[in-house]
Design a protein around this motif. Structure first.
Motif, PDB file in Angstrom:
ATOM      1  N   ARG A 152       5.213  10.465   2.476  1.00 43.67           N
ATOM      2  CA  ARG A 152       4.878   9.354   1.582  1.00 43.67           C
ATOM      3  C   ARG A 152       6.133   8.665   1.075  1.00 43.67           C
ATOM      4  O   ARG A 152       6.205   7.430   0.990  1.00 43.67           O
ATOM      5  N   ARG A 153       7.134   9.456   0.741  1.00 39.08           N
ATOM      6  CA  ARG A 153       8.376   8.866   0.229  1.00 39.08           C
ATOM      7  C   ARG A 153       9.077   8.045   1.295  1.00 39.08           C
ATOM      8  O   ARG A 153       9.617   6.971   1.024  1.00 39.08           O
ATOM      9  N   ARG A 154       9.054   8.532   2.537  1.00 38.97           N
ATOM     10  CA  ARG A 154       9.671   7.774   3.634  1.00 38.97           C
ATOM     11  C   ARG A 154       8.940   6.459   3.857  1.00 38.97           C
ATOM     12  O   ARG A 154       9.566   5.405   4.034  1.00 38.97           O
TER      13      ARG A 154
ATOM     14  N   ASP B 189       0.806  -1.222   0.000  1.00 44.36           N
ATOM     15  CA  ASP B 189       0.000   0.000   0.000  1.00 44.36           C
ATOM     16  C   ASP B 189       0.842   1.278   0.000  1.00 44.36           C
ATOM     17  O   ASP B 189       0.624   2.167  -0.825  1.00 44.36           O
ATOM     18  N   PRO B 190       1.821   1.433   0.920  1.00 42.01           N
ATOM     19  CA  PRO B 190       2.608   2.676   0.882  1.00 42.01           C
ATOM     20  C   PRO B 190       3.508   2.795  -0.334  1.00 42.01           C
ATOM     21  O   PRO B 190       3.789   3.902  -0.795  1.00 42.01           O
ATOM     22  N   ILE B 191       3.943   1.655  -0.887  1.00 43.00           N
ATOM     23  CA  ILE B 191       4.763   1.720  -2.097  1.00 43.00           C
ATOM     24  C   ILE B 191       3.941   2.262  -3.258  1.00 43.00           C
ATOM     25  O   ILE B 191       4.378   3.144  -4.003  1.00 43.00           O
ATOM     26  N   VAL B 192       2.731   1.756  -3.407  1.00 37.99           N
ATOM     27  CA  VAL B 192       1.869   2.203  -4.499  1.00 37.99           C
ATOM     28  C   VAL B 192       1.419   3.649  -4.278  1.00 37.99           C
ATOM     29  O   VAL B 192       1.285   4.422  -5.227  1.00 37.99           O
ATOM     30  N   ALA B 193       1.226   4.043  -3.023  1.00 39.21           N
ATOM     31  CA  ALA B 193       0.845   5.432  -2.742  1.00 39.21           C
ATOM     32  C   ALA B 193       1.907   6.394  -3.252  1.00 39.21           C
ATOM     33  O   ALA B 193       1.604   7.526  -3.646  1.00 39.21           O
TER      34      ALA B 193
END
Length: 416
Positions: free
Chosen positions: A192-194, A175-179
């Motif tokens: 978001r990048r972190r 999920d955070p990678i795709v965000a």
């Protein structure tokens, strides 16, 4: 939104996620658009996009990426530059792109493994059947959480050889990678990048353990094939195996989640087509192709860079400029498709851009097509009296990988 707001900002604004197509129509009035000095050149017409996807003067190399556009730019599905892993092949140019893609393709499809995907048909049907059986006597379902997400993530994990007990762990990483793909989600870009970087690290560490295990004890899975590859291009390094695996895990299911969800949403809005599919499962082939045109899961490609000056429709795009290719706009271009805003599975010419084109065309296209065909045909047959409970549904913030975050459906039951 007003005309004073740059069109690209409106397109990436979440407020317009449910229906960006009127904005794309407006965008095509200026097929080569640069709204802000130093900003990206946005390409929106079908033939221009197709030509640039095949143009060797356009680079996908991460190192060549110029200044980002609105919202700080977009990460990519498999890039791992900030995690110590090398970029995946979708962020490389030839010859390295070609070498890595050939190695990855050997255990995945033609010419070396021509029956790999089709041989999964029974297993795909079994997974779909199990998910629908698990709904029991439910009268309301969330198609995303209860079906469209678990299906493709299960498929890609099994294809790669991820143990079944570990499958639930992937969502917290993916999920955070795709965000991070979103050019502008209105949130904290650095945060978001972190989060994306941390998730990639955790996923990479997990996969490193599997790679080491498969090196000692190869199995009949794709990860083992990548680790032990001895073809004409030689073996991948351990780091290349890891970055390729991260790419396949994420790209191998996130786009399919959206394809299935957008597909069911479209069918529920076109009940006559849904009824036809219920009676004729073979119609799923045409339906999926038209969905890839009409509601493509990948809306735009924001990370391309000019290696030299390029002229498009009389506009010179300078060397080093960033180009955004709005695939979803090209798919609705009236210069290419008759009545493009109409969903028509009987359309005879559906040469869409939904899976890209050129050397970076979707690596997993055969699997994504088969998954969507089986999923939609089975849903049409087994769901009794399906109806939307919320239209439009809530969408993901992501402007690149566009699809509903939830799709609440009321049903009269689930047929055996």
């Amino acid at each position: 939104m007003t005309d004073a707001v740059p069109l690209l900002h409106q397109i990436t604004d979440y407020a317009n996620r449910a229906n960006p197509y009127p904005l794309y129509e407006k965008l095509r009035e200026t097929p080569v658009l640069q709204e802000e000095a130093g900003g990206p050149f946005v390409i929106s017409a079908y033939h221009d996009i197709l030509g640039l996807l095949h143009d060797p003067r356009i680079s996908s190399e991460a190192a060549n990426l110029a200044a980002p556009g609105p919202g700080g730019g977009a990460a990519d599905m498999g890039g791992a530059e900030e995690t110590g892993l090398p970029p995946s092949f979708i962020r490389l140019d030839p010859p390295e792109h070609d070498r890595l893609r050939r190695i990855a393709n050997r255990p995945f499809g033609p010419p070396h493994s021509p029956h790999r995907i089709d041989s999964m048909r029974d297993e795909l049907t079994e997974i779909v059947t199990g998910l629908l059986d698990g709904l029991g006597d439910a009268t309301e379902i969330d198609l995303v959480d209860q079906f469209a997400y678990p299906f493709p993530v299960t498929v890609i994990c099994r294809l790669l050889g991820v143990p079944r007990e570990d499958e639930p762990r992937f969502r917290s990483w993916v999920d955070p990678i795709v965000a991070g793909l979103d050019p502008d989600d209105g949130g904290d870009v650095e945060a978001r990048r972190r989060e994306a970087r941390d998730a990639r690290l955790q996923l990479g560490m997990y996969l490193a353990g599997l790679v080491e295990q498969r090196g000692r004890e190869p199995r009949d899975d794709m990860l083992s094939a990548l680790v032990t590859s001895q073809g004409e291009d030689g073996p991948m390094t351990t780091m290349e195996v890891l970055s390729t695996s991260v790419l396949l895990l994420i790209a191998g299911h996130e786009t399919t989640v959206n394809l299935i969800t957008n597909g069911m949403l479209t069918l529920l809005r076109h009940p006559d087509v849904l009824d036809r599919l219920r009676e004729d499962p073979g119609l799923a082939v045409n339906i999926v192709e038209e969905l890839l045109r009409y509601e493509p899961p990948v809306q735009l490609v924001p990370q391309r860079t000019c290696l030299t000056d390029i002229e498009v429709r009389g506009v010179t795009i300078p060397k080093g400029s960033t180009i955004w290719l709005v695939l979803a706009s090209g798919n609705r271009d009236p210069e290419r498709f008759t009545d493009p805003d109409r969903f028509d599975p009987d359309r005879e010419d559906i040469q869409h851009l939904g899976l890209g084109s050129g050397i970076h065309s979707c690596f997993g296209a055969p699997l994504a097509r088969l998954e969507a065909q089986i999923a939609l045909a089975t849903l049409a047959r087994r769901l009794a009296g399906p109806r939307l409970l919320e239209d439009p549904p809530p969408y993901r913030h992501n402007a690149v990988l566009r699809g509903p975050r939830h799709l609440r459906i009321g049903v009269d039951g689930v047929r055996p």
